[in-house]
Design an enzyme around this catalytic site. Structure first.
Site, PDB file in Angstrom:
ATOM      1  N   GLY A  15      -7.859  -7.267   2.127  1.00 14.12           N
ATOM      2  CA  GLY A  15      -6.969  -8.256   1.516  1.00 14.12           C
ATOM      3  C   GLY A  15      -7.766  -9.461   1.036  1.00 14.12           C
ATOM      4  O   GLY A  15      -8.396  -9.423  -0.025  1.00 14.12           O
ATOM      5  N   GLY A  16      -7.749 -10.513   1.834  1.00 14.98           N
ATOM      6  CA  GLY A  16      -8.378 -11.790   1.461  1.00 14.98           C
ATOM      7  C   GLY A  16      -9.765 -11.665   0.857  1.00 14.98           C
ATOM      8  O   GLY A  16     -10.049 -12.239  -0.206  1.00 14.98           O
ATOM      9  N   ASN A  63      -6.829  -4.930  -1.712  1.00 12.40           N
ATOM     10  CA  ASN A  63      -5.376  -5.062  -1.828  1.00 12.40           C
ATOM     11  C   ASN A  63      -5.121  -6.521  -2.195  1.00 12.40           C
ATOM     12  O   ASN A  63      -5.189  -7.396  -1.349  1.00 12.40           O
ATOM     13  CB  ASN A  63      -4.715  -4.699  -0.485  1.00 12.40           C
ATOM     14  CG  ASN A  63      -3.223  -5.011  -0.484  1.00 12.40           C
ATOM     15  OD1 ASN A  63      -2.620  -5.178  -1.526  1.00 12.40           O
ATOM     16  ND2 ASN A  63      -2.635  -5.095   0.699  1.00 12.40           N
ATOM     17  N   GLU A 108       3.371  -5.598   5.158  1.00 12.11           N
ATOM     18  CA  GLU A 108       4.170  -6.686   4.552  1.00 12.11           C
ATOM     19  C   GLU A 108       5.435  -6.133   3.910  1.00 12.11           C
ATOM     20  O   GLU A 108       6.469  -6.789   3.901  1.00 12.11           O
ATOM     21  CB  GLU A 108       3.305  -7.465   3.548  1.00 12.11           C
ATOM     22  CG  GLU A 108       2.313  -8.367   4.270  1.00 12.11           C
ATOM     23  CD  GLU A 108       0.998  -8.552   3.552  1.00 12.11           C
ATOM     24  OE1 GLU A 108       0.919  -8.284   2.333  1.00 12.11           O
ATOM     25  OE2 GLU A 108       0.025  -8.970   4.221  1.00 12.11           O
ATOM     26  N   GLY A 167      -4.590 -10.730   7.685  1.00 17.56           N
ATOM     27  CA  GLY A 167      -4.516 -12.106   7.182  1.00 17.56           C
ATOM     28  C   GLY A 167      -4.629 -13.152   8.276  1.00 17.56           C
ATOM     29  O   GLY A 167      -4.355 -14.334   8.050  1.00 17.56           O
ATOM     30  N   SER A 194      -8.385  -8.238   8.151  1.00 16.01           N
ATOM     31  CA  SER A 194      -9.467  -9.230   8.241  1.00 16.01           C
ATOM     32  C   SER A 194     -10.862  -8.597   8.202  1.00 16.01           C
ATOM     33  O   SER A 194     -11.800  -9.101   8.802  1.00 16.01           O
ATOM     34  CB  SER A 194      -9.305 -10.107   9.488  1.00 16.01           C
ATOM     35  OG  SER A 194      -8.062 -10.788   9.447  1.00 16.01           O
ATOM     36  N   GLU A 254      -3.999  -0.302   9.801  1.00 11.95           N
ATOM     37  CA  GLU A 254      -3.992  -1.757   9.724  1.00 11.95           C
ATOM     38  C   GLU A 254      -3.163  -2.337  10.871  1.00 11.95           C
ATOM     39  O   GLU A 254      -1.932  -2.437  10.762  1.00 11.95           O
ATOM     40  CB  GLU A 254      -3.391  -2.216   8.397  1.00 11.95           C
ATOM     41  CG  GLU A 254      -4.166  -1.749   7.184  1.00 11.95           C
ATOM     42  CD  GLU A 254      -4.014  -2.706   6.013  1.00 11.95           C
ATOM     43  OE1 GLU A 254      -5.034  -3.140   5.489  1.00 11.95           O
ATOM     44  OE2 GLU A 254      -2.875  -3.032   5.639  1.00 11.95           O
ATOM     45  N   LYS A 278      -2.487  -8.022  -3.151  1.00 12.16           N
ATOM     46  CA  LYS A 278      -1.176  -8.587  -2.789  1.00 12.16           C
ATOM     47  C   LYS A 278      -0.608  -9.378  -3.974  1.00 12.16           C
ATOM     48  O   LYS A 278      -0.803  -8.974  -5.107  1.00 12.16           O
ATOM     49  CB  LYS A 278      -1.305  -9.431  -1.530  1.00 12.16           C
ATOM     50  CG  LYS A 278      -2.072  -8.681  -0.425  1.00 12.16           C
ATOM     51  CD  LYS A 278      -1.990  -9.320   0.918  1.00 12.16           C
ATOM     52  CE  LYS A 278      -2.757  -8.472   1.924  1.00 12.16           C
ATOM     53  NZ  LYS A 278      -2.587  -8.880   3.307  1.00 12.16           N
ATOM     54  N   HIS A 326       2.696  -0.641   3.275  1.00 15.83           N
ATOM     55  CA  HIS A 326       1.961  -1.788   3.803  1.00 15.83           C
ATOM     56  C   HIS A 326       2.853  -2.573   4.760  1.00 15.83           C
ATOM     57  O   HIS A 326       4.063  -2.674   4.548  1.00 15.83           O
ATOM     58  CB  HIS A 326       1.485  -2.679   2.650  1.00 15.83           C
ATOM     59  CG  HIS A 326       0.536  -3.730   3.124  1.00 15.83           C
ATOM     60  ND1 HIS A 326       0.967  -4.920   3.649  1.00 15.83           N
ATOM     61  CD2 HIS A 326      -0.819  -3.736   3.196  1.00 15.83           C
ATOM     62  CE1 HIS A 326      -0.099  -5.625   4.022  1.00 15.83           C
ATOM     63  NE2 HIS A 326      -1.190  -4.935   3.750  1.00 15.83           N
TER      64      HIS A 326
HETATM   65  P1  PGA Z   1      -6.583  -8.981   5.089  1.00 16.16           P
HETATM   66  O1  PGA Z   1      -5.467  -7.990   4.553  1.00 16.16           O
HETATM   67  O2  PGA Z   1      -7.911  -8.336   4.794  1.00 16.16           O
HETATM   68  O3  PGA Z   1      -6.376 -10.259   4.333  1.00 16.16           O
HETATM   69  O4  PGA Z   1      -6.364  -9.141   6.564  1.00 16.16           O
HETATM   70  C1  PGA Z   1      -5.598  -6.602   4.694  1.00 16.16           C
HETATM   71  C2  PGA Z   1      -4.380  -5.911   4.121  1.00 16.16           C
HETATM   72  O5  PGA Z   1      -3.278  -6.436   4.268  1.00 16.16           O
HETATM   73  O6  PGA Z   1      -4.495  -4.825   3.513  1.00 16.16           O
END
Ligand code: PGA
Length: 255
Positions: free
Chosen positions: A237-238, A13, A100, A176, A216, A170, A15, A98
């Protein structure tokens, strides 16, 4: 049905990261590293990157997803993107609900449900995100929160349509933050989600759904998280923005 019979899916993802040129470069780096993956590999990228991403991954096993979609076919919805637009450029998956979007853009279970139904009707595969806030976990209502989200987000989704739904668990406090849920915490909630699906549909239908963990997840903790019987993949994500890290997670899911 055991874990081995479900499709393991690792989805990045991205973002709001990467321009179309940067997306092409990253995907050209990722594709050879995941060419022999024994799981499904997806990159969910910003709208303007989709065309470049689809071109860059043509002929590879990397599939492309979007990060949202609107529920209407067309109309006066300035700034929105329809499922038909996504289909036409070759998108297969779409991340919906999501945290966010729920946190910053007013997404509700009702709108997640509308988007989910529209995506399914258009032949897109939704990755529906659910998860509790930190204070909800601390108040010991994680299961209530998740049960409510699953029920509302999937309202009116048929058993046939469920075959094309991916669920991503999640925990919002883990996104994040570098604070991953322990493998046992992830397993506990993913198993709970499956039990809810069994109640809403039946055990066979629930057993066939891919349930990802996200928050994460990285090249260091993926092995342990993915070893759990109800954790069928990851929404990353990251770590999905670094080719080697993403490839290492794909490798962990391929075992
Ligand atoms: P993250 O993000 O791996 O950076 O924690 C996961 C996500 O928001 O799908």
């Amino acid at each position: 049905m055991d874990k081995a019979k479900r499709t393991a899916i690792i989805a990045g993802n991205w973002k709001m990261n990467k321009t179309p040129k940067e997306a092409t470069a990253l995907l050209k780096e990722i594709a050879p590293l995941v060419a022999d993956a024994d799981c499904e590999v997806i990159a969910c990228v910003p709208y303007v990157d989709l065309a470049a991403a689809i071109e860059a991954t043509a002929g590879t096993n990397v599939k492309i997803g979007a990060e949202n979609c609107h529920w209407a076919e067309s109309g006066a919805f300035t700034g929105e993107i329809s499922t038909g637009m996504l289909k036409e450029v070759g998108v297969e998956y779409v991340v919906l609900g999501h945290s966010e979007r729920r946190q910053y853009f007013g997404e509700t279970d009702e709108t997640v449900n509308k988007r989910t139904k529209a995506a399914l009707a258009a032949g897109l595969k939704p990755i529906v995100c659910v998860g509790e806030l930190l204070w909800e976990r601390e108040c010991n209502i994680t299961e209530e929160v998740i049960a409510r989200q699953i029920k509302l987000d999937l309202w009116d989704v048929t058993a046939e349509e469920l075959k094309n739904v991916v669920i991503a668990y999640e925990p919002v406090w883990a996104i994040g933050t570098g604070k991953t849920a322990t493998a046992d915490q992830a397993e506990e909630v993913c198993a709970f989600i499956r039990a809810q699906l069994a109640k809403l549909y039946d055990q066979d239908a629930a057993d066939a759904v891919t349930i990802q963990y996200g928050g994460s997840m990285n090249d260091k903790n993926a092995d342990e998280l993915l070893s759990k019987v109800n954790v069928d993949g990851g929404l990353i994500g990251g770590a999905s923005l670094v080719a080697e890290k993403f490839a290492a997670i794909v490798k962990a899911a391929s075992k």
